[in-house]
Design an enzyme around this catalytic site. Structure first.
Site, PDB file in Angstrom:
ATOM      1  N   LYS A 105      -5.722  12.845 -12.159  1.00 38.44           N
ATOM      2  CA  LYS A 105      -6.587  11.695 -11.875  1.00 38.44           C
ATOM      3  C   LYS A 105      -7.211  11.147 -13.159  1.00 38.44           C
ATOM      4  O   LYS A 105      -7.509   9.954 -13.239  1.00 38.44           O
ATOM      5  CB  LYS A 105      -7.648  12.074 -10.839  1.00 38.44           C
ATOM      6  CG  LYS A 105      -7.058  12.284  -9.437  1.00 38.44           C
ATOM      7  CD  LYS A 105      -6.424  10.997  -8.911  1.00 38.44           C
ATOM      8  CE  LYS A 105      -5.901  11.115  -7.493  1.00 38.44           C
ATOM      9  NZ  LYS A 105      -5.402   9.843  -6.946  1.00 38.44           N
ATOM     10  N   TYR A 130      -4.975  18.787 -10.746  1.00 37.56           N
ATOM     11  CA  TYR A 130      -5.364  17.610  -9.968  1.00 37.56           C
ATOM     12  C   TYR A 130      -6.320  16.729 -10.770  1.00 37.56           C
ATOM     13  O   TYR A 130      -6.121  15.511 -10.870  1.00 37.56           O
ATOM     14  CB  TYR A 130      -6.007  18.016  -8.630  1.00 37.56           C
ATOM     15  CG  TYR A 130      -6.462  16.806  -7.835  1.00 37.56           C
ATOM     16  CD1 TYR A 130      -5.531  15.962  -7.243  1.00 37.56           C
ATOM     17  CD2 TYR A 130      -7.814  16.488  -7.705  1.00 37.56           C
ATOM     18  CE1 TYR A 130      -5.935  14.824  -6.529  1.00 37.56           C
ATOM     19  CE2 TYR A 130      -8.226  15.363  -6.996  1.00 37.56           C
ATOM     20  CZ  TYR A 130      -7.288  14.541  -6.410  1.00 37.56           C
ATOM     21  OH  TYR A 130      -7.681  13.424  -5.721  1.00 37.56           O
ATOM     22  N   ILE A 136       0.859  -1.189   0.000  1.00 37.25           N
ATOM     23  CA  ILE A 136       0.000   0.000   0.000  1.00 37.25           C
ATOM     24  C   ILE A 136       0.889   1.230   0.000  1.00 37.25           C
ATOM     25  O   ILE A 136       1.709   1.416   0.915  1.00 37.25           O
ATOM     26  CB  ILE A 136      -0.924   0.029   1.238  1.00 37.25           C
ATOM     27  CG1 ILE A 136      -1.773  -1.237   1.306  1.00 37.25           C
ATOM     28  CG2 ILE A 136      -1.807   1.281   1.229  1.00 37.25           C
ATOM     29  CD1 ILE A 136      -2.493  -1.434   2.650  1.00 37.25           C
ATOM     30  N   ASN A 180      -2.180   4.172  -3.893  1.00 37.66           N
ATOM     31  CA  ASN A 180      -3.037   5.136  -3.192  1.00 37.66           C
ATOM     32  C   ASN A 180      -2.362   6.488  -2.970  1.00 37.66           C
ATOM     33  O   ASN A 180      -3.036   7.502  -2.867  1.00 37.66           O
ATOM     34  CB  ASN A 180      -3.457   4.520  -1.851  1.00 37.66           C
ATOM     35  CG  ASN A 180      -4.003   5.544  -0.880  1.00 37.66           C
ATOM     36  OD1 ASN A 180      -5.142   6.002  -1.018  1.00 37.66           O
ATOM     37  ND2 ASN A 180      -3.188   5.942   0.094  1.00 37.66           N
ATOM     38  N   VAL A 219     -13.965  12.378   0.676  1.00 33.96           N
ATOM     39  CA  VAL A 219     -13.514  11.560   1.808  1.00 33.96           C
ATOM     40  C   VAL A 219     -12.792  12.469   2.795  1.00 33.96           C
ATOM     41  O   VAL A 219     -11.853  13.182   2.409  1.00 33.96           O
ATOM     42  CB  VAL A 219     -12.517  10.462   1.361  1.00 33.96           C
ATOM     43  CG1 VAL A 219     -12.301   9.451   2.486  1.00 33.96           C
ATOM     44  CG2 VAL A 219     -12.968   9.774   0.084  1.00 33.96           C
ATOM     45  N   ASP A 264       9.434   7.953  -1.156  1.00 33.34           N
ATOM     46  CA  ASP A 264       8.781   9.015  -1.920  1.00 33.34           C
ATOM     47  C   ASP A 264       8.560   8.447  -3.318  1.00 33.34           C
ATOM     48  O   ASP A 264       9.532   8.186  -4.039  1.00 33.34           O
ATOM     49  CB  ASP A 264       9.693  10.251  -1.954  1.00 33.34           C
ATOM     50  CG  ASP A 264       9.019  11.438  -2.628  1.00 33.34           C
ATOM     51  OD1 ASP A 264       8.159  11.222  -3.512  1.00 33.34           O
ATOM     52  OD2 ASP A 264       9.359  12.588  -2.277  1.00 33.34           O
TER      53      ASP A 264
HETATM   54  P1  NDP Z   1      -4.187  11.825   2.942  1.00 37.68           P
HETATM   55  O1  NDP Z   1      -3.514  13.140   2.792  1.00 37.68           O
HETATM   56  O2  NDP Z   1      -4.817  11.500   4.240  1.00 37.68           O
HETATM   57  O3  NDP Z   1      -3.189  10.648   2.527  1.00 37.68           O
HETATM   58  C1  NDP Z   1      -2.337  10.770   1.423  1.00 37.68           C
HETATM   59  C2  NDP Z   1      -1.243   9.730   1.527  1.00 37.68           C
HETATM   60  O4  NDP Z   1      -0.382   9.839   0.384  1.00 37.68           O
HETATM   61  C3  NDP Z   1      -0.391   9.935   2.755  1.00 37.68           C
HETATM   62  O5  NDP Z   1      -0.165   8.676   3.366  1.00 37.68           O
HETATM   63  C4  NDP Z   1       0.915  10.487   2.203  1.00 37.68           C
HETATM   64  O6  NDP Z   1       2.001  10.023   2.988  1.00 37.68           O
HETATM   65  C5  NDP Z   1       0.949   9.828   0.831  1.00 37.68           C
HETATM   66  N1  NDP Z   1       1.831  10.536  -0.089  1.00 37.68           N
HETATM   67  C6  NDP Z   1       1.725  11.805  -0.549  1.00 37.68           C
HETATM   68  N2  NDP Z   1       2.770  12.100  -1.330  1.00 37.68           N
HETATM   69  C7  NDP Z   1       3.562  10.992  -1.369  1.00 37.68           C
HETATM   70  C8  NDP Z   1       4.789  10.673  -1.988  1.00 37.68           C
HETATM   71  N3  NDP Z   1       5.427  11.566  -2.769  1.00 37.68           N
HETATM   72  N4  NDP Z   1       5.331   9.447  -1.804  1.00 37.68           N
HETATM   73  C9  NDP Z   1       4.689   8.549  -1.027  1.00 37.68           C
HETATM   74  N5  NDP Z   1       3.533   8.781  -0.411  1.00 37.68           N
HETATM   75  C10 NDP Z   1       2.973   9.999  -0.579  1.00 37.68           C
HETATM   76  O7  NDP Z   1      -5.287  11.788   1.766  1.00 37.68           O
HETATM   77  P2  NDP Z   1      -6.256  10.607   1.258  1.00 37.68           P
HETATM   78  O8  NDP Z   1      -6.161   9.409   2.093  1.00 37.68           O
HETATM   79  O9  NDP Z   1      -7.577  11.229   1.046  1.00 37.68           O
HETATM   80  O10 NDP Z   1      -5.633  10.324  -0.196  1.00 37.68           O
HETATM   81  C11 NDP Z   1      -5.340   9.046  -0.676  1.00 37.68           C
HETATM   82  C12 NDP Z   1      -5.665   8.986  -2.166  1.00 37.68           C
HETATM   83  O11 NDP Z   1      -7.068   9.156  -2.344  1.00 37.68           O
HETATM   84  C13 NDP Z   1      -5.008  10.064  -3.010  1.00 37.68           C
HETATM   85  O12 NDP Z   1      -4.541   9.482  -4.207  1.00 37.68           O
HETATM   86  C14 NDP Z   1      -6.150  11.037  -3.294  1.00 37.68           C
HETATM   87  O13 NDP Z   1      -5.960  11.754  -4.473  1.00 37.68           O
HETATM   88  C15 NDP Z   1      -7.297  10.066  -3.387  1.00 37.68           C
HETATM   89  N6  NDP Z   1      -8.633  10.656  -3.237  1.00 37.68           N
HETATM   90  C16 NDP Z   1      -8.957  11.340  -2.104  1.00 37.68           C
HETATM   91  C17 NDP Z   1     -10.219  11.885  -1.972  1.00 37.68           C
HETATM   92  C18 NDP Z   1     -10.629  12.692  -0.778  1.00 37.68           C
HETATM   93  O14 NDP Z   1     -11.658  13.395  -0.845  1.00 37.68           O
HETATM   94  N7  NDP Z   1      -9.914  12.633   0.328  1.00 37.68           N
HETATM   95  C19 NDP Z   1     -11.228  11.707  -3.016  1.00 37.68           C
HETATM   96  C20 NDP Z   1     -10.780  10.962  -4.151  1.00 37.68           C
HETATM   97  C21 NDP Z   1      -9.526  10.449  -4.240  1.00 37.68           C
HETATM   98  P3  NDP Z   1       3.322  10.878   3.354  1.00 37.68           P
HETATM   99  O15 NDP Z   1       2.923  12.322   3.425  1.00 37.68           O
HETATM  100  O16 NDP Z   1       3.764  10.290   4.658  1.00 37.68           O
HETATM  101  O17 NDP Z   1       4.266  10.570   2.213  1.00 37.68           O
HETATM  102  C1  8X3 Z   2     -10.719  14.363  -4.340  1.00 33.58           C
HETATM  103  C2  8X3 Z   2     -12.087  14.843  -4.608  1.00 33.58           C
HETATM  104  O1  8X3 Z   2     -13.411  16.792  -5.512  1.00 33.58           O
HETATM  105  O2  8X3 Z   2     -11.755  17.297  -3.806  1.00 33.58           O
HETATM  106  O3  8X3 Z   2     -10.214  13.591  -5.360  1.00 33.58           O
HETATM  107  O4  8X3 Z   2     -11.094  16.746  -6.030  1.00 33.58           O
HETATM  108  S1  8X3 Z   2     -12.068  16.493  -4.999  1.00 33.58           S
END
Ligand code: NDP
Ligand code: 8X3
Length: 254
Positions: free
Chosen positions: A158, A154, A11, A88, A187, A65
């Site tokens: 996606k 963004y 993950i 993710n 989310v 990263d």
């Molecule tokens: P969070 O910010 O809670 O989690 C994002 C995760 O991505 C963190 O664990 C962060 O870890 C990791 N991350 C960011 N940059 C890097 C990097 N360069 N290398 C490795 N890890 C990285 O957000 P979400 O859980 O919401 O996001 C997870 C996914 O879901 C994303 O792809 C997001 O676009 C997608 N998503 C989210 C939505 C929402 O409304 N929240 C809706 C739709 C999609 P760390 O900083 O420790 O590296």
């Molecule tokens: C995250 C949902 O609408 O904030 O992917 O871009 S939105």
């Protein structure tokens, strides 16, 4: 599902939000975990927590990263066989018109959401192909299906994830490898805190008056998708909170 017992699950972005919730759900299902993110301290804490609850599973953490292609390749060489990859890791920076987006913000989003996902996939897919076995689950977004103003880069990143997922379906059609894309709507995670550079009140206002999804809601769908029999591939899923109808259309209780 007992189908996930003993599987090796990688993950990315497991230090927070959806990725962390996925780690918890796969652990519950008896899977072994490979957890990657930049914040190693968070991963270590999660590992300790999960090990105490699920002593039978094996958990490894990787400070990674995903933008760093060479590091991804070097780290992946130590992974061993991966059964399920959850791509993710991802983020959004800002909410601005295209002409106001800085080069740094643009690069961060594209390098993480698109190139990072490709780096990890390129590191893991050859092994899956050699074993004729494996499942890649990409976390896209409703934003990849419906662009919105002030979200160009963004949304574009996606949309790229959606195209890559679809192309991979063709490229693995003659294999037992499954490619799935899960597209969440709103989310509540650290997503908006990251978007607004730590401004918690701005982040909170995103979820005001709505009951958003949380990481667990998406993790449940990931577990469902991963837990289908081997001949079943959920290629795509769109998951909204009940009061959301489109990327930027949510009903807020007055
Ligand atoms: P969070 O910010 O809670 O989690 C994002 C995760 O991505 C963190 O664990 C962060 O870890 C990791 N991350 C960011 N940059 C890097 C990097 N360069 N290398 C490795 N890890 C990285 O957000 P979400 O859980 O919401 O996001 C997870 C996914 O879901 C994303 O792809 C997001 O676009 C997608 N998503 C989210 C939505 C929402 O409304 N929240 C809706 C739709 C999609 P760390 O900083 O420790 O590296
Ligand atoms: C995250 C949902 O609408 O904030 O992917 O871009 S939105």
């Amino acid at each position: 599902s007992s189908r996930l017992l003993g599987k090796n699950v990688l993950i990315t972005g497991a230090s927070s939000g959806i990725g962390e919730a996925c780690a918890r759900h796969f652990a519950q299902a008896g899977s072994n975990l490979l957890l990657a993110a930049r914040r190693k301290d968070r991963l270590e804490k999660l590992k300790k927590d999960l090990e105490s609850q699920h002593p039978q599973i094996n958990i490894r953490t990787f400070e990674l990263d995903v933008r760093n292609r060479a590091k991804v390749q070097a780290t992946a060489a130590t992974f061993g066989d991966i059964d399920v990859l959850v791509n993710n890791a991802g983020l959004v920076i800002g909410l601005e018109k295209l002409e106001d987006i800085t080069e740094e913000a643009m690069d961060t989003m594209i390098d993480t959401n698109v190139k990072g996902l490709v780096h990890v996939t390129q590191a893991v897919l050859p092994g899956m192909r050699a074993r004729d076995k494996g499942h890649i689950i990409n976390i896209g977004s409703v934003a990849g299906q419906q662009a919105y103003g002030n979200g160009s880069i963004y949304c574009g990143s996606k949309a790229a994830v959606a195209s890559i997922s679809k192309a991979l379906l063709f490229e693995t059609i003659d294999t037992a490898i499954r490619i799935s894309e899960i597209n969440p709507g709103m989310v509540e995670t650290e997503f908006s805190v990251v978007r607004f550079k730590g401004d918690k009140s701005k982040a909170d206002s995103v979820y005001k008056g709505v009951h958003p999804l949380d990481g667990n809601d998406i993790a449940e769908t990931v577990i469902f998708v991963a837990g289908r029999p081997e001949h079943v591939n959920i290629a795509e899923m769109l998951v909204f909170p009940t009061n959301q109808a489109a990327a930027t259309t949510v009903y807020r209780k007055p």
